[in-house]
Scaffold this active site. Structure first.
Site, PDB file in Angstrom:
ATOM      1  N   ASP A 190       0.855  -1.271   0.028  1.00 44.38           N
ATOM      2  CA  ASP A 190       0.020   0.147   0.145  1.00 44.38           C
ATOM      3  C   ASP A 190       0.921   1.121  -0.133  1.00 44.38           C
ATOM      4  OD1 ASP A 190      -2.239   1.687   0.134  1.00 44.38           O
ATOM      5  OD2 ASP A 190      -2.789   1.055   2.016  1.00 44.38           O
ATOM      6  N   ASP A 191       0.886   1.973  -0.948  1.00 44.51           N
ATOM      7  CA  ASP A 191       1.634   3.343  -1.083  1.00 44.51           C
ATOM      8  C   ASP A 191       2.972   3.182  -1.178  1.00 44.51           C
ATOM      9  OD1 ASP A 191      -0.951   4.609  -0.578  1.00 44.51           O
ATOM     10  OD2 ASP A 191      -0.222   5.918   0.903  1.00 44.51           O
ATOM     11  N   CYS A 196      -5.941   4.291  -3.928  1.00 41.86           N
ATOM     12  CA  CYS A 196      -6.067   2.815  -3.556  1.00 41.86           C
ATOM     13  C   CYS A 196      -7.546   2.256  -3.782  1.00 41.86           C
ATOM     14  CB  CYS A 196      -5.840   2.629  -2.051  1.00 41.86           C
ATOM     15  SG  CYS A 196      -6.653   3.851  -0.930  1.00 41.86           S
ATOM     16  N   ASP A 237      -0.160  -1.128  -5.082  1.00 38.20           N
ATOM     17  CA  ASP A 237      -1.371  -0.620  -5.510  1.00 38.20           C
ATOM     18  C   ASP A 237      -1.248   0.854  -6.270  1.00 38.20           C
ATOM     19  OD1 ASP A 237      -0.965   1.190  -3.430  1.00 38.20           O
ATOM     20  OD2 ASP A 237      -3.116   0.905  -2.506  1.00 38.20           O
ATOM     21  N   HIS A 238      -0.296   1.562  -6.122  1.00 37.77           N
ATOM     22  CA  HIS A 238      -0.157   2.880  -6.750  1.00 37.77           C
ATOM     23  C   HIS A 238       1.377   3.425  -6.334  1.00 37.77           C
ATOM     24  CE1 HIS A 238      -1.341   4.871  -3.165  1.00 37.77           C
ATOM     25  NE2 HIS A 238      -2.500   4.348  -3.309  1.00 37.77           N
ATOM     26  N   HIS A 251       1.337   2.454   4.130  1.00 40.15           N
ATOM     27  CA  HIS A 251       0.417   3.720   4.388  1.00 40.15           C
ATOM     28  C   HIS A 251       0.850   4.203   5.887  1.00 40.15           C
ATOM     29  CE1 HIS A 251      -3.086   5.991   4.325  1.00 40.15           C
ATOM     30  NE2 HIS A 251      -3.380   5.500   3.162  1.00 40.15           N
ATOM     31  N   LYS A 268      -5.624  -5.421   3.941  1.00 40.28           N
ATOM     32  CA  LYS A 268      -6.717  -4.207   3.698  1.00 40.28           C
ATOM     33  C   LYS A 268      -7.444  -4.665   2.355  1.00 40.28           C
ATOM     34  CE  LYS A 268      -6.241   0.224   1.184  1.00 40.28           C
ATOM     35  NZ  LYS A 268      -5.368   1.304   1.038  1.00 40.28           N
ATOM     36  N   HIS A 300     -10.905  -2.153   1.769  1.00 40.62           N
ATOM     37  CA  HIS A 300     -10.972  -0.644   1.142  1.00 40.62           C
ATOM     38  C   HIS A 300     -12.056  -0.781  -0.201  1.00 40.62           C
ATOM     39  CE1 HIS A 300      -9.607   3.530   1.259  1.00 40.62           C
ATOM     40  NE2 HIS A 300     -10.747   3.520   1.575  1.00 40.62           N
TER      41      HIS A 300
END
Length: 599
Positions: free
Chosen positions: A50-51, A90, A357-358, A305, A149, A151
């Site tokens: 994540d991130d 996300c 994810d990005h 994150h 996660k 989301h």
């Protein structure tokens, strides 16, 4: 006695026939092994950070953060250098990853400033009519699990309809956060929910309150004939806005920062000091318990994150403060999962994938301390439309014996490609009842083809098309990228896009480019030198080709309900997951869980 020439020729011929026969046998044996491996349905482990910025990892060029386990994974498999997320935030990116479709097709692309789900108690989320790779593999007899996660939403209309829940999207087992980490999950951190969002809620609350009071007075005095049900509806809506605004100032930790096992809340609020070990334990236990049948495990890390809740073992170990510590802990988690695969004898029968994810969050700062990622040479980051830094992510694939080792692929690929790839690995056909934007990666990974199947990739910011890349395969693999819209941002500004936090997709915070900004990514991956008719003789022809692709793409889009509308993302008390009596939601059912055995 000497050997005669005819006899010598016969011996050479026999040897030649023998070698050809042996070679054919080895090819046949390899083909049979490959067919047997495919027939046996490999285990599939997908790890999504994540991130995490592409510049945060050693094998992608970082020389100061230690990521030996991820680096080793790349040496043992295939490293993708042009792996692209379908969105730079996300919620939409993960929706595309799960379904193989651009988020705009499922309604997971926003037309407002809030491009990700804001509450567990919102009504938006991944629609029930979307098909995930988990659902497809579940139909093929796979045990399917999600750790970490989600989301993608929880409920639609009632507290227990679970329409968006992982178990309603093909996962047999879920343990983790239905929402996402935010600073509010940890004490003594600055609130992460958008202050502009809070201000808007308060403004709308005041406006609706004024309208309710005006209509109420008019109704009582007989000056207006508006029905009572309209007044009551406005009063309810007013309460909703007020509750959303008020909840931003104290209840986020209890209402968003929770852990669930399947449909049951196990921690509310979650205890961050043990979350890393609890989630790891769940992942390892799933592998160990499902090893006797084909399984799909999506490990959706909470790392990296904010807030950076690094465990004591890694505090102060890196050269980049708390963020570097957090990345190195993520690498350790990856290593623990890979070691378990080896110990259980699953190495050669497991397809492993690692990505983010990005891109990294450039504006992630606490005061003067950087708590967000680094995207290397690429411009922009999380939330910044179509700039490479927000959408180009690490991508590593390993499958010993079936994929080559230590290979680097410089071809455009997408997180959406995982959908068709794992479905075909499981022996299932890709759905034909909907448009699938992902492409099967196996021919490219196995080097059976030279180029990616992607000719055009479309880069959305919310529901707005910001940029398009064109892989011109017939011109030596030229890679063009046109930006129609770009956010106004400064890497020197801790507030992100001039105090707006996450960059907007439209309005005053963006620039529309006529003609579009054009880059040749094969020569200028940093997007530093936009081309013009003077510097690129084919400037107009390239833009014409890209415009034609955009027009064709737009014809494939159909209207769908917007999952991230204001109504769907606003907090609704009747949808709030609660362990206890609302609004006093609290429980702790995991005191016995400390850390995995032997770690």
């Amino acid at each position: 006695m000497g050997i005669t020439k005819p006899l010598l020729g016969s011996l050479f011929l026999s040897k030649r026939i023998y070698l050809v026969t042996l070679l054919a046998f080895l090819i046949l044996l390899h083909t049979c092994r490959m067919g047997a491996a495919l027939d046996s349905k490999p285990n599939i482990i997908l790890m999504l950070a994540d991130d995490l910025g592409i510049g945060d990892i050693g094998c992608y060029g970082n020389t100061t953060i230690k990521t030996p386990n991820i680096d080793q994974l790349a040496k043992e498999g295939v490293k993708l250098t042009q792996h692209i997320a379908a969105a730079s935030l996300c919620t939409p990116s993960r929706a595309a990853f799960l379904t193989g479709r651009y988020p705009i097709r499922s309604g997971m692309a926003s037309r407002n400033d809030y491009r990700a789900l804001q509450w567990n108690a919102g009504s938006g989320g991944l629609p029930v009519n979307e098909t995930t790779f988990a659902k497809m593999l579940q139909q093929q007899g796979y045990a399917t699990g999600l750790i970490g996660k989600w989301h993608q939403g929880v409920n639609c209309d009632t507290i227990d309809d679970y329409c968006h829940h992982p178990l309603n999207h093909g996962f047999d087992y879920f343990y983790g956060m239905p929402f996402t980490l935010v600073n509010n999950c940890q004490d003594n951190k600055p609130p992460e929910l958008d202050r502009v969002f809070q201000a808007k809620l308060w403004f709308y609350t005041q406006v609706i309150t004024f309208a309710v009071l005006t209509f109420l007075i008019g109704k009582i005095t007989g000056l207006v004939s508006i029905p009572w049900k309209v007044v009551l509806f406005l009063a309810l809506f007013d309460f909703l806005f007020f509750a959303s605004w008020y909840s931003c100032y104290g209840f986020v930790k209890y209402w968003n920062c929770i852990l669930m096992r399947n449909y049951n809340i196990t921690e509310q609020p979650m205890k961050l000091e043990r979350t890393t070990f609890v989630l790891l334990n769940e992942a390892l236990s799933f592998i160990q318990s499902k090893k006797h049948k084909p399984f799909l495990l999506l490990v959706s890390f909470l790392h990296v994150h904010t807030p950076l809740f690094t465990t004591e073992k890694f505090v102060g170990k890196s050269k980049h403060g708390r963020y570097g510590d957090y990345v190195e802990e993520l690498d350790w988690l990856v290593g623990q999962i890979l070691n378990t695969i080896d110990k259980e004898g699953l190495r050669n029968s497991t397809f492993v994938y690692f990505a983010s994810d990005h891109g990294g969050h450039l504006e992630g700062q606490e005061g003067t301390i950087q708590v967000g990622g680094w995207n290397g040479i690429y411009k922009g980051g999380k939330g910044m439309g179509g700039w490479e830094g927000g959408i180009r992510v690490p991508g590593i694939v390993r499958w010993p014996g079936m994929l080559p080792e230590n290979i680097v692929l410089d071809e455009p690929t997408s997180l959406m490609d995982i959908f068709p790839t794992v479905i075909l690995l499981a022996g299932k056909d890709v759905p034909q009842d909907r448009i699938i934007d992902g492409r099967n990666l196996l021919p490219l990974l196995q080097q059976k083809v030279k180029h990616s199947e992607h000719e055009f990739l479309f880069h959305y910011c919310g529901s707005y098309l910001h940029a398009v890349r064109w892989h011109q395969k017939d011109a030596g693999g030229a890679l063009w990228k046109a930006h129609y819209v770009t956010p106004i941002f400064s890497t020197e500004d801790a507030g992100g896009c001039y105090g707006k936090g996450i960059c907007p997709c439209s309005g005053e915070g963006v620039i529309h480019h006529v003609p579009p900004l054009l880059f040749d990514l094969s020569r200028d991956p940093s997007e530093a030198m936009p081309l013009s008719e003077t510097t690129e003789p084919l400037f107009q022809e390239i833009l014409k080709k890209i415009d034609e692709a955009v027009e064709k793409h737009h014809r494939t889009l159909t209207p769908v309900p917007l999952q991230l509308s204001y109504y769907n993302i606003i907090w609704k008390p009747w949808l709030q997951p609660c362990c206890g009596t609302f609004p006093f939601c609290w429980c702790n059912k995991e005191d016995h869980l400390l850390r995995p055995k032997g770690i």
